[in-house]
Design a protein around this motif. Structure first.
Motif, mmCIF file in Angstrom:
data_model
loop_
_atom_site.group_PDB
_atom_site.id
_atom_site.type_symbol
_atom_site.label_atom_id
_atom_site.label_comp_id
_atom_site.label_asym_id
_atom_site.label_seq_id
_atom_site.Cartn_x
_atom_site.Cartn_y
_atom_site.Cartn_z
ATOM 1 N N TYR A 145 0.846 -1.181 0.000
ATOM 2 C CA TYR A 145 0.000 0.000 0.000
ATOM 3 C C TYR A 145 0.893 1.247 0.000
ATOM 4 C CZ TYR A 145 -4.237 -2.636 1.337
ATOM 5 O OH TYR A 145 -5.312 -3.492 1.373
ATOM 6 N N PRO A 146 0.696 2.176 -0.926
ATOM 7 C CA PRO A 146 1.485 3.415 -0.883
ATOM 8 C C PRO A 146 1.165 4.191 0.391
ATOM 9 C CG PRO A 146 -0.308 3.595 -2.470
ATOM 10 C CD PRO A 146 -0.254 2.160 -2.049
ATOM 11 N N HIS A 177 -2.669 1.475 -9.591
ATOM 12 C CA HIS A 177 -2.977 2.805 -10.131
ATOM 13 C C HIS A 177 -2.437 3.904 -9.229
ATOM 14 C CE1 HIS A 177 -5.148 6.026 -12.114
ATOM 15 N NE2 HIS A 177 -5.813 6.297 -11.006
ATOM 16 N N PHE A 178 -2.608 3.742 -7.918
ATOM 17 C CA PHE A 178 -2.158 4.759 -6.978
ATOM 18 C C PHE A 178 -0.635 4.816 -6.865
ATOM 19 C CE2 PHE A 178 -6.304 3.892 -4.449
ATOM 20 C CZ PHE A 178 -7.032 4.665 -5.348
ATOM 21 N N SER A 179 0.020 3.700 -7.056
ATOM 22 C CA SER A 179 1.466 3.621 -6.832
ATOM 23 C C SER A 179 2.313 4.070 -8.016
ATOM 24 C CB SER A 179 1.848 2.179 -6.464
ATOM 25 O OG SER A 179 1.185 1.744 -5.300
ATOM 26 N N GLN A 180 1.706 4.164 -9.177
ATOM 27 C CA GLN A 180 2.485 4.450 -10.393
ATOM 28 C C GLN A 180 3.186 5.810 -10.417
ATOM 29 O OE1 GLN A 180 -0.500 3.654 -13.354
ATOM 30 N NE2 GLN A 180 0.257 1.592 -13.771
ATOM 31 N N PRO A 181 2.515 6.909 -10.013
ATOM 32 C CA PRO A 181 3.183 8.219 -10.101
ATOM 33 C C PRO A 181 4.402 8.315 -9.178
ATOM 34 C CG PRO A 181 0.808 8.469 -9.868
ATOM 35 C CD PRO A 181 1.122 7.033 -9.556
ATOM 36 N N LYS A 182 5.407 9.065 -9.605
ATOM 37 C CA LYS A 182 6.597 9.256 -8.793
ATOM 38 C C LYS A 182 6.384 10.328 -7.731
ATOM 39 C CE LYS A 182 9.816 7.848 -12.444
ATOM 40 N NZ LYS A 182 10.987 8.251 -13.276
ATOM 41 N N GLN A 183 5.497 11.288 -8.022
ATOM 42 C CA GLN A 183 5.251 12.388 -7.100
ATOM 43 C C GLN A 183 4.147 12.047 -6.097
ATOM 44 O OE1 GLN A 183 7.139 15.160 -7.044
ATOM 45 N NE2 GLN A 183 8.328 14.288 -8.756
ATOM 46 N N ARG A 190 -4.731 10.991 -7.271
ATOM 47 C CA ARG A 190 -5.380 9.794 -7.827
ATOM 48 C C ARG A 190 -6.307 9.147 -6.794
ATOM 49 N NH1 ARG A 190 -1.680 6.202 -11.942
ATOM 50 N NH2 ARG A 190 -1.297 7.845 -13.482
ATOM 51 N N ILE A 191 -5.846 9.098 -5.558
ATOM 52 C CA ILE A 191 -6.666 8.499 -4.491
ATOM 53 C C ILE A 191 -7.949 9.301 -4.312
ATOM 54 C CG2 ILE A 191 -6.776 8.031 -2.018
ATOM 55 C CD1 ILE A 191 -3.698 7.516 -2.179
ATOM 56 N N GLU A 192 -7.817 10.621 -4.246
ATOM 57 C CA GLU A 192 -8.980 11.488 -4.050
ATOM 58 C C GLU A 192 -10.008 11.287 -5.154
ATOM 59 O OE1 GLU A 192 -9.731 13.425 -1.592
ATOM 60 O OE2 GLU A 192 -7.854 13.443 -0.450
ATOM 61 N N LYS A 193 -9.538 11.163 -6.391
ATOM 62 C CA LYS A 193 -10.452 11.022 -7.523
ATOM 63 C C LYS A 193 -11.193 9.689 -7.512
ATOM 64 C CE LYS A 193 -7.852 14.067 -10.626
ATOM 65 N NZ LYS A 193 -7.024 14.146 -11.859
ATOM 66 N N CYS A 194 -10.674 8.691 -6.807
ATOM 67 C CA CYS A 194 -11.283 7.360 -6.817
ATOM 68 C C CYS A 194 -12.137 7.070 -5.587
ATOM 69 C CB CYS A 194 -10.197 6.286 -6.928
ATOM 70 S SG CYS A 194 -9.371 6.242 -8.531
#
Length: 207
Positions: A145-146, A177-183, A190-194
């Motif tokens: 989990y990020p 999906h959540f873990s992919q971005p580096k920032q 992404r989490i907020e949008k889902c």
């Protein structure tokens, strides 16, 4: 043949703003997609439209999908990891893929050359469904989990409950999906949008 698939081939999948326009990826591979459709139907599967793409089922169980990407057309098996693949020609759609495996094609000749082999793989995939075989997904505690997700679940108990109630596959889809971005900010966004979809019990790819 399902008329919805005729619409897909003519107009595109409609999953992005390019749907219905000449720029839709579906129009990059019209001959290849129609050929793959013919092959799958010839194997006796039922044709449906799911997630905006042609999906082929056996007694309501998802077996394969035919779809278009920017660089290739494909025939993908939901439980491809369970196929013997003696020829070693199936590939993972992504490095984190546990179940799906696919053929990639960039021209009709490639399909023609292995049509009999493609059918053999399809028939094997049908036998997998007949036997009721399941992919042994990694368990939840093996998923990383990020930190941003951990923080959100800790501060939002209702979201935590909804997330943990999701199927393993849906949880994994979100985590990837959540873990992919580096920032970190992008991961949080992404989490907020889902959140709304998670609260509804839906997976990332569910509509």
């Amino acid at each position: 043949m399902n008329p919805q698939i005729d619409t897909y081939l003519a107009e595109g999948c409609g999953r992005c703003p390019l749907g219905g326009s000449p720029e839709c990826k579906v129009h990059n591979w019209p001959k290849e997609l129609r050929y793959l459709r013919h092959i799958v139907l010839d194997c006796g599967l039922t044709e449906e439209l799911k997630w905006g793409v042609p999906c082929y089922t056996y007694k309501n169980a998802n077996v394969a999908v035919v779809s278009a990407f920017k660089d290739y057309s494909s025939l993908s098996f939901f439980k491809g990891a369970l196929l013997k693949d003696a020829e070693g020609i199936l590939v993972k759609p992504g490095e984190n893929s546990q179940a799906a495996r696919l053929f990639k094609f960039t021209n009709v000749k490639q399909i023609e050359e292995i049509e009999d082999l493609i059918k053999a793989y399809i028939y094997e995939a049908i036998e997998v469904e007949k036997a009721g075989l399941k992919v042994d997904f990694r368990q939840k505690d093996e998923l990383e989990y990020p930190e941003e997700l951990k923080e959100k679940l800790s501060s939002f108990p209702a979201l935590s409950e909804a997330f943990e109630a999701l199927t393993p596959g849906r949880k994994r889809g979100y985590i990837i999906h959540f873990s992919q971005p580096k920032q970190s900010a992008t991961r949080t966004s992404r989490i907020e949008k889902c959140i709304a979809k998670i609260m509804e019990g839906k997976g990332f790819f569910d509509r």
